[in-house]
Enzyme design. Structure first.
Site, PDB file in Angstrom:
ATOM      1  N   ILE A 102     -51.807  93.285  40.682  1.00  0.00           N
ATOM      2  CA  ILE A 102     -51.047  94.181  41.543  1.00  0.00           C
ATOM      3  C   ILE A 102     -50.009  94.922  40.709  1.00  0.00           C
ATOM      4  O   ILE A 102     -49.514  94.402  39.703  1.00  0.00           O
ATOM      5  CB  ILE A 102     -50.391  93.385  42.705  1.00  0.00           C
ATOM      6  CG1 ILE A 102     -49.692  94.312  43.704  1.00  0.00           C
ATOM      7  CG2 ILE A 102     -49.460  92.307  42.194  1.00  0.00           C
ATOM      8  CD1 ILE A 102     -49.253  93.603  44.995  1.00  0.00           C
ATOM      9  N   CYS A 103     -49.724  96.151  41.113  1.00  0.00           N
ATOM     10  CA  CYS A 103     -48.661  96.949  40.507  1.00  0.00           C
ATOM     11  C   CYS A 103     -48.916  97.172  39.013  1.00  0.00           C
ATOM     12  O   CYS A 103     -49.999  97.570  38.618  1.00  0.00           O
ATOM     13  CB  CYS A 103     -47.318  96.269  40.782  1.00  0.00           C
ATOM     14  SG  CYS A 103     -45.862  97.219  40.310  1.00  0.00           S
ATOM     15  N   GLY A 104     -47.934  96.910  38.179  1.00  0.00           N
ATOM     16  CA  GLY A 104     -48.051  97.171  36.749  1.00  0.00           C
ATOM     17  C   GLY A 104     -49.168  96.415  36.068  1.00  0.00           C
ATOM     18  O   GLY A 104     -49.664  96.852  35.022  1.00  0.00           O
TER      19      GLY A 104
END
Length: 201
Positions: A102-104
């Protein structure tokens, strides 16, 4: 039934809000949650939580795991410190063991080449495009995406991220999975009744 544990990566600046829904309900479903750090030295989340990892990354084997969770972190875009976690994700995927990023962490997977041939999502398409990866045509504008045994999501979608993990591992299915999502994503009171009935069965 004994379940293999879920391995949750932790590193300095990891985004502690992104994986809480997933880990809480995986634990309720009988999965042990083992934190994995670069070493066993304590790390500090972006929210200031200090965590001593249960194991070091080098000691984690896909054969001993049900899932590797990779949360976002400022460090994903600040250099190569977290590249070993992306390489570990490759090891998991090559072994057919699920990975959820998730995300970065999605940018870390993009740099590792793991999104070139898989449908995926992230915060926005141009965030991943900045990595120079070759998978832009496989980007999906959705809350969370599952392709095979890989789950990806953007930073604002911890509930959708958890939903895809639960679906992949068979924790919840059908009406119950939908109700869980509607309860935590939409605050739908009718969904709570569905979950209560399922728990009573």
């Amino acid at each position: 039934m004994t379940r293999k544990p879920v391995h949750h990566a932790v590193y300095d600046t990891y985004a502690d809000w992104e994986t809480g829904h997933a880990t809480a309900y995986l634990a309720r479903a009988g999965y042990g949650i083992r934190t994995v750090g670069p070493s066993r030295e304590p790390v500090t989340s972006i929210g200031g939580l200090r965590v001593r990892p249960a194991c070091a990354l080098d000691d984690v084997r896909p054969a001993d795991s049900s899932l590797l969770i990779l949360p976002g972190a400022d460090l994903w875009d600040a250099g190569d410190d977290l590249a070993p976690f992306a390489r570990k994700a490759r090891e998991f995927l090559d072994a057919g063991v699920p990975v959820a990023a998730i995300c970065g962490a999605t940018a870390g997977l993009a740099r590792e080449g793991l999104l070139d041939d898989r449908e995926h999502t992230s915060a926005v398409s141009f965030y991943l495009a900045a990595t120079g990866y070759a998978g832009a045509e496989r980007y999906v504008d959705a809350d969370a995406v599952t392709d095979g045994v890989l789950v990806t999501a953007g930073p604002t979608e911890p509930v959708a991220f958890a939903r895809e993990i639960f679906r992949l591992l068979g924790v919840y299915e059908g009406e119950v999975l939908d109700a869980w999502y509607r309860l935590f994503h939409d605050s739908d009171p009718e969904a709570y009744a569905v979950l209560e009935r399922a728990a009573a069965q």
